[in-house]
Design a protein around this motif. Structure first.
Motif, PDB file in Angstrom:
ATOM      1  N   THR A  46     -16.150   3.729   0.793  1.00  0.00           N
ATOM      2  CA  THR A  46     -16.676   5.314   0.511  1.00  0.00           C
ATOM      3  C   THR A  46     -15.361   6.449   0.914  1.00  0.00           C
ATOM      4  OG1 THR A  46     -18.826   6.812  -0.788  1.00  0.00           O
ATOM      5  CG2 THR A  46     -18.581   6.082   1.699  1.00  0.00           C
ATOM      6  N   PRO A  47     -14.867   7.142  -0.190  1.00  0.00           N
ATOM      7  CA  PRO A  47     -15.374   6.982  -1.740  1.00  0.00           C
ATOM      8  C   PRO A  47     -14.206   5.641  -2.481  1.00  0.00           C
ATOM      9  CG  PRO A  47     -13.641   8.920  -0.794  1.00  0.00           C
ATOM     10  CD  PRO A  47     -13.863   8.188   0.370  1.00  0.00           C
ATOM     11  N   ILE A  48     -14.705   5.283  -3.626  1.00  0.00           N
ATOM     12  CA  ILE A  48     -13.846   4.242  -4.048  1.00  0.00           C
ATOM     13  C   ILE A  48     -13.203   5.334  -5.168  1.00  0.00           C
ATOM     14  CG2 ILE A  48     -13.788   2.684  -5.709  1.00  0.00           C
ATOM     15  CD1 ILE A  48     -16.517   1.249  -4.213  1.00  0.00           C
ATOM     16  N   VAL A  49     -11.438   4.722  -5.049  1.00  0.00           N
ATOM     17  CA  VAL A  49     -11.257   5.760  -5.699  1.00  0.00           C
ATOM     18  C   VAL A  49     -10.386   4.782  -6.926  1.00  0.00           C
ATOM     19  CG1 VAL A  49     -10.738   7.571  -3.708  1.00  0.00           C
ATOM     20  CG2 VAL A  49      -8.961   5.909  -4.158  1.00  0.00           C
ATOM     21  N   GLU A  50     -10.398   4.231  -6.848  1.00  0.00           N
ATOM     22  CA  GLU A  50      -9.218   2.917  -7.790  1.00  0.00           C
ATOM     23  C   GLU A  50      -9.715   1.974  -8.051  1.00  0.00           C
ATOM     24  OE1 GLU A  50      -5.092   2.850  -7.934  1.00  0.00           O
ATOM     25  OE2 GLU A  50      -5.242   4.461  -6.820  1.00  0.00           O
ATOM     26  N   VAL A  51     -10.007   1.283  -9.607  1.00  0.00           N
ATOM     27  CA  VAL A  51     -10.647   0.029 -10.011  1.00  0.00           C
ATOM     28  C   VAL A  51      -9.574  -0.562 -10.403  1.00  0.00           C
ATOM     29  CG1 VAL A  51     -12.867  -1.024 -10.784  1.00  0.00           C
ATOM     30  CG2 VAL A  51     -12.814   0.829  -9.558  1.00  0.00           C
ATOM     31  N   ASP A  52      -9.588  -1.799 -11.044  1.00  0.00           N
ATOM     32  CA  ASP A  52      -8.401  -2.638 -12.306  1.00  0.00           C
ATOM     33  C   ASP A  52      -8.921  -3.840 -11.926  1.00  0.00           C
ATOM     34  OD1 ASP A  52      -7.128  -2.970 -13.972  1.00  0.00           O
ATOM     35  OD2 ASP A  52      -4.801  -2.794 -12.290  1.00  0.00           O
ATOM     36  N   LEU A  53      -8.864  -4.881 -13.183  1.00  0.00           N
ATOM     37  CA  LEU A  53      -8.947  -6.305 -12.600  1.00  0.00           C
ATOM     38  C   LEU A  53      -7.920  -6.608 -12.992  1.00  0.00           C
ATOM     39  CD1 LEU A  53     -11.502  -8.457 -12.948  1.00  0.00           C
ATOM     40  CD2 LEU A  53     -11.776  -8.495 -15.383  1.00  0.00           C
ATOM     41  N   GLU A  54      -7.561  -7.379 -12.024  1.00  0.00           N
ATOM     42  CA  GLU A  54      -5.909  -8.501 -12.251  1.00  0.00           C
ATOM     43  C   GLU A  54      -6.091  -9.724 -11.473  1.00  0.00           C
ATOM     44  OE1 GLU A  54      -3.138  -6.853  -9.385  1.00  0.00           O
ATOM     45  OE2 GLU A  54      -3.425  -4.791 -10.117  1.00  0.00           O
ATOM     46  N   HIS A  55      -5.766 -10.794 -12.805  1.00  0.00           N
ATOM     47  CA  HIS A  55      -5.952 -12.226 -12.477  1.00  0.00           C
ATOM     48  C   HIS A  55      -7.325 -12.767 -12.409  1.00  0.00           C
ATOM     49  CE1 HIS A  55      -1.413 -11.796 -12.405  1.00  0.00           C
ATOM     50  NE2 HIS A  55      -2.039 -11.289 -12.143  1.00  0.00           N
ATOM     51  N   GLY A  56      -8.716 -12.294 -12.860  1.00  0.00           N
ATOM     52  CA  GLY A  56      -9.712 -12.712 -12.328  1.00  0.00           C
ATOM     53  C   GLY A  56     -10.883 -11.453 -11.458  1.00  0.00           C
ATOM     54  N   ALA A  62     -10.410   1.930  -1.802  1.00  0.00           N
ATOM     55  CA  ALA A  62     -11.266   2.950  -1.228  1.00  0.00           C
ATOM     56  C   ALA A  62     -11.096   2.612  -0.019  1.00  0.00           C
ATOM     57  CB  ALA A  62     -12.587   2.010  -1.330  1.00  0.00           C
ATOM     58  N   TYR A  63     -11.871   3.970   0.268  1.00  0.00           N
ATOM     59  CA  TYR A  63     -11.535   4.345   1.841  1.00  0.00           C
ATOM     60  C   TYR A  63     -12.585   4.392   2.665  1.00  0.00           C
ATOM     61  CZ  TYR A  63      -7.812   7.777   0.216  1.00  0.00           C
ATOM     62  OH  TYR A  63      -6.511   8.667   0.303  1.00  0.00           O
ATOM     63  N   LYS A  64     -12.383   3.664   4.057  1.00  0.00           N
ATOM     64  CA  LYS A  64     -13.563   3.738   5.042  1.00  0.00           C
ATOM     65  C   LYS A  64     -12.390   4.004   5.789  1.00  0.00           C
ATOM     66  CE  LYS A  64     -16.296  -0.881   6.911  1.00  0.00           C
ATOM     67  NZ  LYS A  64     -16.729  -1.638   6.840  1.00  0.00           N
ATOM     68  N   GLY A  65     -14.534   5.262   6.394  1.00  0.00           N
ATOM     69  CA  GLY A  65     -13.735   6.483   7.416  1.00  0.00           C
ATOM     70  C   GLY A  65     -12.556   7.380   6.685  1.00  0.00           C
ATOM     71  N   ASP A  66     -11.724   7.036   7.434  1.00  0.00           N
ATOM     72  CA  ASP A  66      -9.769   8.146   6.900  1.00  0.00           C
ATOM     73  C   ASP A  66      -9.459   7.510   6.387  1.00  0.00           C
ATOM     74  OD1 ASP A  66     -10.997  10.079   7.462  1.00  0.00           O
ATOM     75  OD2 ASP A  66     -10.637  10.470  10.200  1.00  0.00           O
ATOM     76  N   PRO A  85      -5.528  -2.634   4.946  1.00  0.00           N
ATOM     77  CA  PRO A  85      -5.212  -1.399   5.030  1.00  0.00           C
ATOM     78  C   PRO A  85      -3.945  -0.590   4.644  1.00  0.00           C
ATOM     79  CG  PRO A  85      -6.039  -1.960   7.247  1.00  0.00           C
ATOM     80  CD  PRO A  85      -5.593  -3.633   5.616  1.00  0.00           C
ATOM     81  N   GLN A  86      -4.183   0.843   3.791  1.00  0.00           N
ATOM     82  CA  GLN A  86      -2.893   1.727   3.233  1.00  0.00           C
ATOM     83  C   GLN A  86      -1.661   1.305   4.770  1.00  0.00           C
ATOM     84  OE1 GLN A  86      -2.864   3.290  -0.015  1.00  0.00           O
ATOM     85  NE2 GLN A  86      -0.474   3.627   0.143  1.00  0.00           N
ATOM     86  N   GLU A  87      -0.585   1.201   4.187  1.00  0.00           N
ATOM     87  CA  GLU A  87       0.226   1.448   5.146  1.00  0.00           C
ATOM     88  C   GLU A  87       0.706   2.651   4.646  1.00  0.00           C
ATOM     89  OE1 GLU A  87       3.187  -1.658   5.607  1.00  0.00           O
ATOM     90  OE2 GLU A  87       1.399  -3.250   5.608  1.00  0.00           O
ATOM     91  N   GLY A  88       1.718   3.514   5.699  1.00  0.00           N
ATOM     92  CA  GLY A  88       1.800   4.997   5.687  1.00  0.00           C
ATOM     93  C   GLY A  88       1.745   5.839   5.561  1.00  0.00           C
TER      94      GLY A  88
END
Length: 92
Positions: A46-56, A62-66, A85-88
């Motif tokens: 949390t927070p969840i910031v993006e949602v998309d449906l790809e290939h089912g 979303a963030y987990k902590g920072d 985890p997001q890199e960079g």
């Protein structure tokens, strides 16, 4: 406060889903997206910031902590299939 949080989550989900719904439909037997997002929040994403449906599969940012994570989630079970985890330093 909790009601406001749920309202904000619903608004984010509705906004993020617009392109996903136009391009792809969840598979038969899929859980409601709101249920999946609630389960992810209960796991600390949390927070969840993006949602998309790809290939089912739901692709969720979303963030987990920072730290931002990119999740691949099974739409039928809400199982997290991958958690990267997001890199960079960028949010993109």
């Amino acid at each position: 406060m909790k009601a406001l949080s749920k309202l904000m989550l619903a608004a984010v989900a509705a906004t993020a889903l617009h392109p996903a719904i136009a391009n792809e439909k969840p598979p038969p037997g899929a859980m409601a997206l709101s249920t999946i997002l609630t389960k992810l929040e209960q796991r600390g994403y949390t927070p969840i910031v993006e949602v998309d449906l790809e290939h089912g599969r739901w692709k969720i940012g979303a963030y987990k902590g920072d730290e931002k994570h990119w999740l691949s989630v099974d739409p039928n079970s809400a199982e997290i299939l991958s958690d990267k985890p997001q890199e960079g330093d960028s949010d993109d």
